[in-house]
Each structure stands twice: as C-alpha cells, then as structure tokens.
Motif scaffolding. Structure first.
Motif, mmCIF file in Angstrom:
data_model
loop_
_atom_site.group_PDB
_atom_site.id
_atom_site.type_symbol
_atom_site.label_atom_id
_atom_site.label_comp_id
_atom_site.label_asym_id
_atom_site.label_seq_id
_atom_site.Cartn_x
_atom_site.Cartn_y
_atom_site.Cartn_z
ATOM 1 N N GLY A 70 -3.889 -1.826 -5.435
ATOM 2 C CA GLY A 70 -4.002 -3.281 -5.330
ATOM 3 C C GLY A 70 -4.968 -3.667 -4.235
ATOM 4 N N ARG A 92 -1.251 -9.493 4.841
ATOM 5 C CA ARG A 92 -2.571 -10.082 5.089
ATOM 6 C C ARG A 92 -3.239 -9.300 6.213
ATOM 7 N NH1 ARG A 92 -1.588 -11.948 0.957
ATOM 8 N NH2 ARG A 92 -1.560 -14.112 0.237
ATOM 9 N N CYS A 93 -3.395 -7.989 6.023
ATOM 10 C CA CYS A 93 -4.000 -7.159 7.071
ATOM 11 C C CYS A 93 -5.388 -7.731 7.397
ATOM 12 C CB CYS A 93 -4.158 -5.719 6.603
ATOM 13 S SG CYS A 93 -2.634 -4.999 5.961
HETATM 14 S S1 SF4 Z 1 -4.210 -4.772 0.030
HETATM 15 FE FE1 SF4 Z 1 -3.525 -3.301 1.571
HETATM 16 S S2 SF4 Z 1 -4.937 -3.589 3.296
HETATM 17 FE FE2 SF4 Z 1 -5.118 -5.417 1.958
HETATM 18 S S3 SF4 Z 1 -3.685 -6.913 2.821
HETATM 19 FE FE3 SF4 Z 1 -2.578 -5.775 1.232
HETATM 20 S S4 SF4 Z 1 -1.567 -4.099 2.330
HETATM 21 FE FE4 SF4 Z 1 -3.145 -4.919 3.688
#
Ligand code: SF4
Length: 261
Positions: free
Chosen positions: A84, A40-41
């Motif tokens: 993704g 959840r960056c």
């Molecule tokens: S898609 Fe990538 S940037 Fe977005 S929360 Fe997942 S790891 Fe993090």
C-alpha cells in the motif's frame, strides 16, 4: 479465472506493478497497491496512495482487471505482493488472499502491523489459504509512534474506534502473532537520516522481533508526504551500519538491504 469474480473486484481500484524482482524474496512477483493508510509517516514516499489522491486516476485499474493480468502471466510471475498504503484496511483482503491462493499464487503481505485483528483472520485461515510470507514494518521506537501520526480506525463490525495511543500495543500483538504463525516473515525498518532513527529506537524495537530476520534499509531522499522531508539527504551506509551493529550486539538477526555495492 474459471468462477465468476465477486462484485468487490469490480468496485475496487488498485495499482499494479506487473513485475518486481525485489519485493518477494526469491520469487518473481507482481505487486498490488491498495490506496489509503491509517498512518501519516512524514517521510512516506507514497503520498498519493496514502491520501487517496485523484491525480493520475487513469493509472488505477479495477481489481478484476488486475487479477486477469496476473492470471495471464502466472506461469512467469508466480507470486503476488499486497502492499500500500496499508492493505489490511481493504475489507476483502482475507477473501482476496484466499482467491489468489486457490489460483496457486504465492502471496506476500506487507503491513504496518497496526491491525492485528486482520492479521489474526489471515493467519488462522486454513493452511492452504494463508499468505505465504508476511513483512511487518517497524517505523520508529514504540514510545515515538505518535510521530507517524496514526489515525483512529474502526474495523468492520466493531463498535469501538482504535485510538492512536493503542498502536504500540497492537504492534506488539502483530509481531507476536506473525512469529507464532510458522509463516515465513521478516521485520523491516527504514533507517532515517541525520540521527532521526536513534539507538533508543532500535533498543525499544529489538524485543518485538525476537529471533526473526530484521531488515534495515536506508531512507532515500525524494518526494515525501511532508514537504519538510523533501530536501532530506539519504541515510549514509555508516548510519545504517552503526545501528545494525547495535542490533547485532542485542542478539538480533539483522540484515542490510538497499545499501548497494
Ligand atoms: S504507506 Fe507506509 S510509509 Fe506511507 S504513511 Fe502508510 S505506513 Fe507510513
């Protein structure tokens, strides 16, 4: 496709960008987006992918349809990027890679590196059914990985849930595996603004990348998973360059991407 497609291609919905000039080095590519992520960056620009939002449901198509579109355009667009979200969470990823390789596509995988057991399956497959290119994201210094808020995940058939505390260990394992695989690969770090990505982060990540290409890209402001990040300014080219200089001084093959001009 000549043979009937497996039933999971009907039950899986994906996003599809029919053409990208930038996601597969040196090749025209289509991009398949998988929903769901185990991180959840806060600065993530794809919250609707990560949170499995039902908004804009009409933009998602069955994988079966996506594969038919890819096949019809294969002469002009010979490569496919799996991204993704986190594509290694898709339980049929190894079969999908195999299917695309059998069709003659070049296949690239983008991953956050948190699931080495899936990478192992992909990279130990027969040579002609492996991905052709793997990109591993390195988000932040290993000691700060709790800041990407990893979720507990469980692999298919596994009895044990992966704890968020294990992520640095898994990341190291993924990096070693990708480097040992002989497959074309790169590591990528988005340099976060206002000193959020620190020199300490770069020093902690440097041992993971070995001699492989390590791409630095500036963060761009905009829609983010955590609304607190929405008003954040872009990372300046000076900030990127400063950390690139540090990585170079550590002997790393650093390359810059997305700086314009
Ligand atoms: S898609 Fe990538 S940037 Fe977005 S929360 Fe997942 S790891 Fe993090």
């Amino acid at each position: 496709m000549a043979t009937p497609l497996p039933s999971w291609t009907q039950s899986t919905k994906v996003g599809l960008r029919k053409l990208s000039l930038v996601d597969y080095p040196g090749k025209l590519a289509a991009v398949i987006f998988f929903r769901g992520c185990n991180f959840r960056c806060p600065w993530c620009h794809n919250p609707e992918l990560v949170l499995l939002s039902q908004e804009n449901e009409e933009e998602w198509i069955r994988l079966e349809e996506a594969l038919a579109i890819l096949e019809a355009r294969q002469n002009r667009v010979p490569a496919v990027v799996m991204t993704g979200g986190e594509p290694t969470l898709f339980p049929h990823l190894p079969e999908l890679v195999m299917l695309l390789k059998e069709q003659g596509f070049f296949v690239k995988l983008d991953t956050n590196g948190s699931r080495p057991e899936v990478l192992k399956k992909l990279l130990s497959a027969p040579l002609d059914t492996r991905p052709d290119y793997v990109a591993v994201d390195l988000k932040i210094g290993l000691s700060r990985y709790q800041e990407v808020r990893p979720l507990p995940t469980r692999s298919e058939g596994a009895t044990k849930t992966t704890s968020p505390e294990d992520i640095p260990f898994f990341l190291r394992e993924s990096c070693e595996m990708v480097q040992a695989s002989g497959i074309a690969h790169e590591f990528r770090t988005v340099i976060l603004p206002e000193g959020f990505t620190t020199e300490g982060d770069i020093e902690e990540l440097a041992p993971l990348v070995g001699n492989s290409p390590w791409y630095f890209t500036p963060f761009r402001g905009g829609h983010c998973l955590d609304p607190h990040w929405e008003g954040t300014a872009d990372t300046t080219s000076e900030q990127v360059q400063k950390l690139a200089n540090l990585a170079q001084s550590l002997g790393k093959d650093v390359r810059l991407r997305g700086l314009g001009g």
